[in-house]
Design a protein around this motif. Structure first.
Motif, PDB file in Angstrom:
ATOM      1  N   PHE A   1      40.284  49.179  34.583  1.00 42.96           N
ATOM      2  CA  PHE A   1      40.065  49.346  33.157  1.00 42.96           C
ATOM      3  C   PHE A   1      40.375  50.787  32.771  1.00 42.96           C
ATOM      4  O   PHE A   1      39.683  51.708  33.191  1.00 42.96           O
ATOM      5  CB  PHE A   1      38.616  48.985  32.806  1.00 42.96           C
ATOM      6  CG  PHE A   1      38.306  47.551  33.131  1.00 42.96           C
ATOM      7  CD1 PHE A   1      38.530  46.551  32.203  1.00 42.96           C
ATOM      8  CD2 PHE A   1      37.841  47.202  34.390  1.00 42.96           C
ATOM      9  CE1 PHE A   1      38.277  45.223  32.512  1.00 42.96           C
ATOM     10  CE2 PHE A   1      37.580  45.874  34.710  1.00 42.96           C
ATOM     11  CZ  PHE A   1      37.803  44.888  33.760  1.00 42.96           C
TER      12      PHE A   1
ATOM     13  N   TYR B   1      38.624  36.007  27.619  1.00 42.05           N
ATOM     14  CA  TYR B   1      37.905  37.129  28.230  1.00 42.05           C
ATOM     15  C   TYR B   1      36.552  37.395  27.535  1.00 42.05           C
ATOM     16  O   TYR B   1      35.548  37.662  28.188  1.00 42.05           O
ATOM     17  CB  TYR B   1      38.846  38.326  28.096  1.00 42.05           C
ATOM     18  CG  TYR B   1      38.431  39.681  28.598  1.00 42.05           C
ATOM     19  CD1 TYR B   1      37.472  39.865  29.573  1.00 42.05           C
ATOM     20  CD2 TYR B   1      39.076  40.815  28.092  1.00 42.05           C
ATOM     21  CE1 TYR B   1      37.155  41.138  30.021  1.00 42.05           C
ATOM     22  CE2 TYR B   1      38.776  42.084  28.535  1.00 42.05           C
ATOM     23  CZ  TYR B   1      37.811  42.244  29.497  1.00 42.05           C
ATOM     24  OH  TYR B   1      37.508  43.503  29.947  1.00 42.05           O
TER      25      TYR B   1
ATOM     26  N   ASP C   1      30.040  48.760  31.365  1.00 36.02           N
ATOM     27  CA  ASP C   1      30.371  49.627  32.506  1.00 36.02           C
ATOM     28  C   ASP C   1      31.602  50.510  32.282  1.00 36.02           C
ATOM     29  O   ASP C   1      31.645  51.646  32.748  1.00 36.02           O
ATOM     30  CB  ASP C   1      30.444  48.843  33.814  1.00 36.02           C
ATOM     31  CG  ASP C   1      31.405  47.676  33.801  1.00 36.02           C
ATOM     32  OD1 ASP C   1      32.167  47.513  32.829  1.00 36.02           O
ATOM     33  OD2 ASP C   1      31.396  46.915  34.789  1.00 36.02           O
ATOM     34  N   GLN C   2      32.586  50.008  31.551  1.00 37.94           N
ATOM     35  CA  GLN C   2      33.790  50.839  31.375  1.00 37.94           C
ATOM     36  C   GLN C   2      33.539  51.992  30.406  1.00 37.94           C
ATOM     37  O   GLN C   2      34.061  53.096  30.580  1.00 37.94           O
ATOM     38  CB  GLN C   2      34.970  49.979  30.930  1.00 37.94           C
ATOM     39  CG  GLN C   2      35.270  48.862  31.900  1.00 37.94           C
ATOM     40  CD  GLN C   2      35.328  49.337  33.340  1.00 37.94           C
ATOM     41  OE1 GLN C   2      35.854  50.428  33.637  1.00 37.94           O
ATOM     42  NE2 GLN C   2      34.807  48.553  34.265  1.00 37.94           N
TER      43      GLN C   2
ATOM     44  N   GLN D   1      28.618  44.695  33.959  1.00 41.18           N
ATOM     45  CA  GLN D   1      29.855  43.943  33.739  1.00 41.18           C
ATOM     46  C   GLN D   1      29.767  43.436  32.287  1.00 41.18           C
ATOM     47  O   GLN D   1      28.714  42.959  31.869  1.00 41.18           O
ATOM     48  CB  GLN D   1      29.968  42.785  34.727  1.00 41.18           C
ATOM     49  CG  GLN D   1      28.755  41.857  34.774  1.00 41.18           C
ATOM     50  CD  GLN D   1      29.038  40.544  35.508  1.00 41.18           C
ATOM     51  OE1 GLN D   1      30.121  39.995  35.389  1.00 41.18           O
ATOM     52  NE2 GLN D   1      28.055  40.045  36.237  1.00 41.18           N
TER      53      GLN D   1
ATOM     54  N   THR E   1      36.653  45.621  40.590  1.00 39.81           N
ATOM     55  CA  THR E   1      37.172  44.253  40.684  1.00 39.81           C
ATOM     56  C   THR E   1      38.453  44.152  39.857  1.00 39.81           C
ATOM     57  O   THR E   1      39.494  43.683  40.312  1.00 39.81           O
ATOM     58  CB  THR E   1      36.125  43.269  40.119  1.00 39.81           C
ATOM     59  OG1 THR E   1      34.911  43.468  40.816  1.00 39.81           O
ATOM     60  CG2 THR E   1      36.596  41.843  40.247  1.00 39.81           C
TER      61      THR E   1
ATOM     62  N   GLY F   1      27.313  45.020  38.376  1.00 33.71           N
ATOM     63  CA  GLY F   1      28.763  44.788  38.387  1.00 33.71           C
ATOM     64  C   GLY F   1      29.123  43.335  38.660  1.00 33.71           C
ATOM     65  O   GLY F   1      28.248  42.496  38.878  1.00 33.71           O
ATOM     66  N   THR F   2      30.415  43.063  38.684  1.00 39.53           N
ATOM     67  CA  THR F   2      30.892  41.690  38.850  1.00 39.53           C
ATOM     68  C   THR F   2      30.569  41.125  40.234  1.00 39.53           C
ATOM     69  O   THR F   2      30.281  39.942  40.370  1.00 39.53           O
ATOM     70  CB  THR F   2      32.420  41.655  38.650  1.00 39.53           C
ATOM     71  OG1 THR F   2      32.713  42.307  37.426  1.00 39.53           O
ATOM     72  CG2 THR F   2      32.943  40.237  38.611  1.00 39.53           C
TER      73      THR F   2
ATOM     74  N   TRP G   1      33.313  37.128  32.791  1.00 39.05           N
ATOM     75  CA  TRP G   1      34.419  37.629  31.966  1.00 39.05           C
ATOM     76  C   TRP G   1      35.766  37.109  32.432  1.00 39.05           C
ATOM     77  O   TRP G   1      36.665  36.870  31.623  1.00 39.05           O
ATOM     78  CB  TRP G   1      34.392  39.160  31.911  1.00 39.05           C
ATOM     79  CG  TRP G   1      34.423  39.863  33.252  1.00 39.05           C
ATOM     80  CD1 TRP G   1      33.353  40.118  34.050  1.00 39.05           C
ATOM     81  CD2 TRP G   1      35.568  40.396  33.935  1.00 39.05           C
ATOM     82  NE1 TRP G   1      33.752  40.773  35.185  1.00 39.05           N
ATOM     83  CE2 TRP G   1      35.106  40.967  35.144  1.00 39.05           C
ATOM     84  CE3 TRP G   1      36.923  40.474  33.632  1.00 39.05           C
ATOM     85  CZ2 TRP G   1      35.968  41.586  36.053  1.00 39.05           C
ATOM     86  CZ3 TRP G   1      37.782  41.090  34.536  1.00 39.05           C
ATOM     87  CH2 TRP G   1      37.304  41.633  35.736  1.00 39.05           C
TER      88      TRP G   1
HETATM   89  O1  LIG Z   1      32.173  44.746  37.190  1.00 38.81           O
HETATM   90  P1  LIG Z   1      33.388  45.561  36.993  1.00 38.81           P
HETATM   91  O2  LIG Z   1      33.160  46.996  37.320  1.00 38.81           O
HETATM   92  O3  LIG Z   1      34.580  44.982  37.630  1.00 38.81           O
HETATM   93  O4  LIG Z   1      33.688  45.573  35.398  1.00 38.81           O
HETATM   94  C1  LIG Z   1      33.901  44.410  34.709  1.00 38.81           C
HETATM   95  C2  LIG Z   1      34.254  44.703  33.266  1.00 38.81           C
HETATM   96  O5  LIG Z   1      33.178  45.213  32.540  1.00 38.81           O
HETATM   97  C3  LIG Z   1      34.802  43.486  32.588  1.00 38.81           C
HETATM   98  O6  LIG Z   1      35.187  43.782  31.280  1.00 38.81           O
END
Ligand SMILES: O=P(O)(O)OC[C@H](O)CO
Ligand SMILES: Nc1ncnc2c1ncn2[C@@H]1O[C@H](COP(=O)(O)OP(=O)(O)O)[C@@H](O)[C@H]1O
Length: 498
Positions: free
Chosen positions: A269, A135, A244-245, A82, A266, A12-13, A103
């Motif tokens: 989505f 993005y 991830d989404q 991410q 973070t 993840g981020t 991103w």
């Molecule tokens: O790391 P997350 O869960 O915030 O996800 C980030 C997304 O994939 C960005 O598009």
């Protein structure tokens, strides 16, 4: 013990996570490690690719040893990541030539403005389903080629490789044998044609990206190769990959057209399964590939909000008014409402449905009586209001009324936020028992590929309700809250554009 578990790697981020799931979709063990966020300039966000890799291997090993396992008990690995975050490395040294450009990073906003001024937005949208925005990966690759010393020359010699984080992990896990990605990650690069399911020469030309840098694009559920490095035990099949989404959509078992989930990490989505046809949005949402299983491609509509749970991290790290993210709930509950304070957390510009890369965070309605608690409440409210804007756009695009919203991600632990979300949307907000649905989705994709589960129907029944939040706030309060939010967004936009 053989073939007992599936290992999901969730990169993840803000942290790398590894989770072991059993055949019933229960979490058997997990490990998580945060890593550095690097902010070289306002609007820039980077990660160290080596740290992404080392934390990911570290947590994989930890999750296994926690329960006394070695690799022989793991049937397959699923990777989820991410998305859009861009890594470019030299295939000969295996070293990244620049930090990962995350991103959220806005450094290519001016080039995106140029693409729009050149009238390319429609071409890009028609082919990729995406709006022109910094993005996505394409303009980030271009930035690296143009700004890192020697990069263009190495690219011309065919030595540079590009990857989203999944690609980087697989490359490292297979000691440089495999350079591949899946369709869901490819669809976030702005270089991939979601109709032909191929890299697109015209887009590569526009971004100045040589084809030799690009990974092979594969389905989301198949055996791509095997691990060859320590930290993962013996050779384990790598058998599932999804952004991830999209993985969360699968993990929430939103496998039928019209089903929607919203992930509160973070960012936030919201993603709706639209079946085997891409719907091109009229309301500033993205059209994206959900996954490919066998020969069947599923598409989705997505509303991406750049700052969700991150606004709570800002209260913690930027303002220091809470010590941990979870403390925000008690602080926000200590007041009845935000008392007219609105926070537009456009720290990284505004994503869907407003798409303003120049917007920045703005706070309205502060009085002498405003306290940290009102800030906390306004921060949580902003997550719910942004989600409302996306949900309305999605309903308009799909021509349906969304009956309930399945939710997951770190911030769904916050009951005050979940209740307010339901109040503002006027729909039920439904939280499952396993909120690690991103990892679960990756585990399902991998497990299906190796026959650990026989079919999607086999796992469909594993989704279990934890809590259902029903709308309770009087309509007049809902309406006045929404009106205030709309004024705040309008004012933030004027600030950004003037
Ligand atoms: O790391 P997350 O869960 O915030 O996800 C980030 C997304 O994939 C960005 O598009
Ligand atoms: N109780 C809480 N209330 C609100 N936000 C929270 C709470 N707990 C965690 N968060 C937020 O959730 C985010 C972490 O969620 P997670 O799903 O792990 O995100 P990611 O996958 O993007 O790293 C952080 O931004 C954190 O501030």
């Amino acid at each position: 013990m053989k073939d007992k578990y599936i290992l999901a790697l969730d990169q993840g981020t803000t942290s790398s996570r590894a989770i072991l799931f059993d055949r019933q979709g229960n979490i058997v063990s997990s490990a998580q490690k945060e890593f550095r966020q690097i902010y070289p300039q306002p609007g820039w966000v980077e990660h160290d690719p080596q740290e992404i890799w080392s934390t990911q291997v570290g947590v994989a090993a930890e999750a296994s040893t926690n329960v006394g396992l070695n690799g022989t008990s793991i049937a397959a690995i699923g990777i989820t990541n991410q998305r859009e975050t861009t890594i470019v490395w030299d295939r000969e040294t295996g070293k990244a030539i620049y930090n990962a450009i995350v991103w959220q990073d806005r450094r290519t906003a001016a080039f995106c403005d140029q693409l729009k001024a050149d009238g390319l937005a429609e071409t890009i949208r028609a082919k990729t389903g995406l709006l022109v925005d910094s993005y996505f990966s394409g303009t980030k690759i271009r930035w690296i080629l143009k700004n890192v010393d020697g990069a263009q020359a190495l690219a011309d010699q065919g030595r540079l490789l590009f990857g989203t984080v999944d690609t980087w992990l697989v490359w490292n896990m297979t000691r440089g044998k495999m350079h591949l990605t899946d369709v869901s990650n490819a669809s976030r690069t702005m270089l991939f044609n979601i109709h032909t399911m191929q890299w697109d020469d015209e887009l590569l030309e526009i971004m100045g990206v040589p084809r030799s840098m690009l990974p092979e694009v594969r389905s989301s559920s198949e055996v791509y190769g095997h691990t060859e490095v320590s930290g993962f035990g013996s050779e384990i099949p790598i058998a599932g990959i999804a952004g991830d989404q999209q993985a969360a959509l699968f993990g929430q078992m939103c496998t039928q057209p019209g089903m929607v989930k919203n992930t509160y990490g973070t960012g936030c989505f919201m993603v709706m399964n639209t079946g085997n046809k891409p719907i091109i949005s009229k309301n500033n949402l993205l059209t994206t590939v959900a996954w490919k299983i066998g020969n069947e491609v599923s598409y989705a509509l997505e509303g991406s909000i750049f700052i969700g749970g991150a606004v709570v991290q800002w209260l913690r790290d930027g303002l220091g008014i809470i010590k941990t993210s979870s403390e925000v709930e008690a602080l926000a509950r200590s007041v009845k409402s935000s008392d007219g304070v609105y926070l537009v957390p456009a720290f990284a510009g505004l994503g869907a449905p407003h798409w303003n890369p120049h917007a920045r965070g703005t706070i309205f309605g502060v009085t002498r009586g405003t306290t940290a608690a009102h800030y906390a409440r306004a921060a949580l409210d902003s997550i719910a209001y942004q989600t409302m804007d996306v949900l309305k756009a999605m309903e308009a695009d799909a021509g349906i009324v969304i009956p309930e919203l399945r939710v997951d991600g770190g911030a769904t632990a916050n009951n005050l936020l979940m209740q307010f979300q339901s109040d503002i949307l006027g729909v039920d907000v439904v939280r499952p028992k396993v909120t690690e649905t991103t990892a679960l989705g990756a585990a399902y994709l991998a497990g299906l590929a190796v026959g650990y589960w026989s079919s999607t129907a086999d796992v469909q029944g594993q989704w279990q309700l934890d809590q259902r939040f029903k709308p309770a706030l009087p309509a007049a309060e809902v309406q006045s809250g929404i009106k205030g939010w709309q004024r705040a967004i309008a004012a933030a936009t004027v600030w950004a554009d003037s």
